[in-house]
Design a protein around this motif. Sequence first.
Motif, short mmCIF file in Angstrom:
data_model
loop_
_atom_site.label_atom_id
_atom_site.label_comp_id
_atom_site.label_asym_id
_atom_site.label_seq_id
_atom_site.Cartn_x
_atom_site.Cartn_y
_atom_site.Cartn_z
N ARG A 15 -58.91 46.14 -35.93
CA ARG A 15 -58.84 46.85 -34.64
C ARG A 15 -58.49 45.89 -33.53
O ARG A 15 -58.95 44.75 -33.51
N PHE A 16 -57.70 46.38 -32.58
CA PHE A 16 -57.31 45.57 -31.42
C PHE A 16 -56.84 46.50 -30.31
O PHE A 16 -56.68 47.70 -30.52
N VAL A 87 -66.71 36.42 -26.65
CA VAL A 87 -65.85 36.52 -27.83
C VAL A 87 -64.72 37.52 -27.58
O VAL A 87 -63.56 37.26 -27.89
N MET A 88 -65.07 38.65 -26.96
CA MET A 88 -64.06 39.67 -26.68
C MET A 88 -63.03 39.14 -25.68
O MET A 88 -61.83 39.35 -25.86
N ALA A 89 -63.49 38.46 -24.63
CA ALA A 89 -62.57 37.90 -23.64
C ALA A 89 -61.66 36.87 -24.28
O ALA A 89 -60.45 36.83 -24.01
N LYS A 90 -62.21 36.04 -25.14
CA LYS A 90 -61.42 35.01 -25.84
C LYS A 90 -60.33 35.67 -26.69
O LYS A 90 -59.18 35.23 -26.68
N GLN A 91 -60.69 36.75 -27.38
CA GLN A 91 -59.70 37.44 -28.22
C GLN A 91 -58.60 38.07 -27.38
O GLN A 91 -57.43 38.04 -27.77
N VAL A 92 -58.95 38.63 -26.24
CA VAL A 92 -57.95 39.23 -25.36
C VAL A 92 -56.99 38.16 -24.86
O VAL A 92 -55.76 38.33 -24.89
N ASP A 142 -47.45 43.17 -10.49
CA ASP A 142 -48.77 42.99 -11.09
C ASP A 142 -48.81 41.73 -11.93
O ASP A 142 -47.98 41.55 -12.83
N ILE A 143 -49.77 40.87 -11.63
CA ILE A 143 -49.98 39.65 -12.40
C ILE A 143 -51.47 39.47 -12.64
O ILE A 143 -52.29 40.03 -11.91
N VAL A 144 -51.80 38.72 -13.67
CA VAL A 144 -53.19 38.41 -13.99
C VAL A 144 -53.28 36.91 -14.23
O VAL A 144 -52.48 36.35 -14.98
N ALA A 145 -54.26 36.27 -13.59
CA ALA A 145 -54.47 34.84 -13.79
C ALA A 145 -55.31 34.63 -15.05
O ALA A 145 -56.35 35.26 -15.22
N LEU A 146 -54.83 33.78 -15.94
CA LEU A 146 -55.56 33.43 -17.15
C LEU A 146 -56.08 32.00 -17.02
O LEU A 146 -55.47 31.19 -16.32
N PRO A 147 -57.16 31.67 -17.71
CA PRO A 147 -57.62 30.28 -17.68
C PRO A 147 -56.59 29.37 -18.32
O PRO A 147 -55.83 29.80 -19.19
N ASN A 148 -56.55 28.13 -17.89
CA ASN A 148 -55.63 27.14 -18.46
C ASN A 148 -56.12 26.81 -19.86
O ASN A 148 -57.20 26.26 -20.04
N LEU A 149 -55.32 27.16 -20.86
CA LEU A 149 -55.72 26.95 -22.25
C LEU A 149 -55.26 25.62 -22.80
O LEU A 149 -55.51 25.31 -23.96
N GLY A 150 -54.56 24.85 -22.01
CA GLY A 150 -54.07 23.57 -22.49
C GLY A 150 -52.81 23.73 -23.31
O GLY A 150 -52.27 24.84 -23.44
N PRO A 151 -52.31 22.62 -23.90
CA PRO A 151 -51.06 22.69 -24.64
C PRO A 151 -51.14 23.53 -25.91
O PRO A 151 -50.17 24.08 -26.35
N SER A 153 -52.59 26.85 -27.37
CA SER A 153 -53.22 28.10 -26.94
C SER A 153 -54.38 28.51 -27.84
O SER A 153 -55.17 29.34 -27.48
N SER A 154 -54.50 27.92 -29.01
CA SER A 154 -55.62 28.24 -29.88
C SER A 154 -56.83 27.38 -29.58
O SER A 154 -57.85 27.48 -30.25
N SER A 155 -56.76 26.55 -28.53
CA SER A 155 -57.85 25.63 -28.25
C SER A 155 -59.01 26.28 -27.51
O SER A 155 -59.99 25.63 -27.24
N LEU A 156 -58.91 27.56 -27.18
CA LEU A 156 -59.99 28.24 -26.50
C LEU A 156 -61.11 28.48 -27.51
O LEU A 156 -61.02 29.38 -28.33
N ASN A 157 -62.13 27.69 -27.47
CA ASN A 157 -63.26 27.83 -28.42
C ASN A 157 -64.51 28.27 -27.74
O ASN A 157 -64.80 28.04 -26.68
#
Length: 157
Positions: A15-16, A87-92, A142-151, A153-157
């Motif tokens: 589900r997503f 966890v939900m925010a990270k997945q989004v 319309d724009i949304v600011a996302l946190p800087n995930l670094g080089p 993108s899977s580094s959001l832990n």
Amino acid sequence: MATIIYDLECDFAHRFEGWFRSAEDFDSQHGRHLITCPQCGSSSVRKVPSRINIGSNDQSRTVADTPANGAVSAGKPNTVDVATAFVMAKQVIQALVAHSEDVGERFAEEARKIHYEEAPARAIRGQASPEECEELRDEGIDIVALPNLGPDSSSLN
């Protein structure tokens, strides 16, 4: 511009959420097999009823487990605990990053081109100054600011 959020599920029961500009936008993307499961990549997806019922008066019901098997707060019906919300925010965020084109420093320029139909409509991400973001919003973009995930993108832990 309004956004429609649909709960989706692939043939493997992953589900997503999918965010669309309109019902027609969903139908168009679905018909062209452009919507894919972020877990397995399957393009065989369908709309499903939402698991969350925030506005319910039934105090015996709680939010269903998230796809990451997060827990819900037993003492507060219809609420999600902080860990599950994270966890939900990270997945989004990861889904947004995975399904958008990185245009880097050209974000404001590309957003304008898309808005004014000078470039193909697509999901983009990149960097923009606070002033550029304000100017885009003033133009109705319309724009949304996302946190800087670094080089990575899977580094959001």
